[in-house]
Design an enzyme around this catalytic site. Structure first.
Site, PDB file in Angstrom:
ATOM      1  N   GLY A  16       0.588  -1.126   0.689  1.00 31.14           N
ATOM      2  CA  GLY A  16       0.206   0.464   0.236  1.00 31.14           C
ATOM      3  C   GLY A  16       0.436   1.076  -0.459  1.00 31.14           C
ATOM      4  O   GLY A  16       0.696   2.589  -0.163  1.00 31.14           O
ATOM      5  N   ASP A  17       2.091   1.102   0.681  1.00 30.84           N
ATOM      6  CA  ASP A  17       3.105   2.415   0.560  1.00 30.84           C
ATOM      7  C   ASP A  17       3.231   2.857  -0.908  1.00 30.84           C
ATOM      8  O   ASP A  17       2.962   3.756  -0.882  1.00 30.84           O
ATOM      9  CB  ASP A  17       3.799   2.011   1.733  1.00 30.84           C
ATOM     10  CG  ASP A  17       5.241   3.015   1.594  1.00 30.84           C
ATOM     11  OD1 ASP A  17       4.979   4.662   1.767  1.00 30.84           O
ATOM     12  OD2 ASP A  17       6.192   3.048   1.029  1.00 30.84           O
TER      13      ASP A  17
END
Length: 127
Positions: A16-17
């Site tokens: 997700g980063d």
């Protein structure tokens, strides 16, 4: 069974980063800023304190499933400490936000990612 059922919250936050960072970079690039200002604008949106503020305002817009993922991300215990520029609470909230983006990405929910990212940008501009 979905693609994320065997992944823990930190693994979701890891991907997700990258998803969130790419969206921010695309947004900044499209803002017609000078090249020298791109990095500064990007880091202002991806730093843990900024993500934590966005997360706190965005939480009520999440679906119940997304809220559960976010809570798992927030409660995950990383093996390393929060960055110097962020408190433990800010780091936990930014991890929650990233976990939601990772969950959505791995499940192919690109439309929802775009919707949430739009809300993130709007939340940041209102701050």
């Amino acid at each position: 069974m979905n693609k994320t059922s065997n992944l823990n919250a930190l693994q979701l936050a890891y991907i997700g980063d990258a998803v969130y960072d790419l969206l921010v970079r695309e947004f900044v690039l499209n803002s017609n800023k000078r090249l020298n200002d791109l990095h500064r604008a990007e880091t202002g949106l991806v730093c843990a304190p900024s993500q934590a503020k966005i997360y706190s305002r965005l939480f009520e817009s999440l679906t119940e499933e997304e809220k559960q993922i976010a809570k798992r991300g927030r409660n995950a215990q990383p093996k390393h400490r929060a960055p110097k520029a962020a408190s433990s609470e800010e780091y936990a909230s930014s991890t929650a936000l990233e976990a939601v983006f990772g969950f959505l990405y791995l499940n192919g929910n690109i439309e929802r990612i775009q919707e949430l990212f739009s809300l993130c940008i709007n939340q940041n501009e209102e701050a």
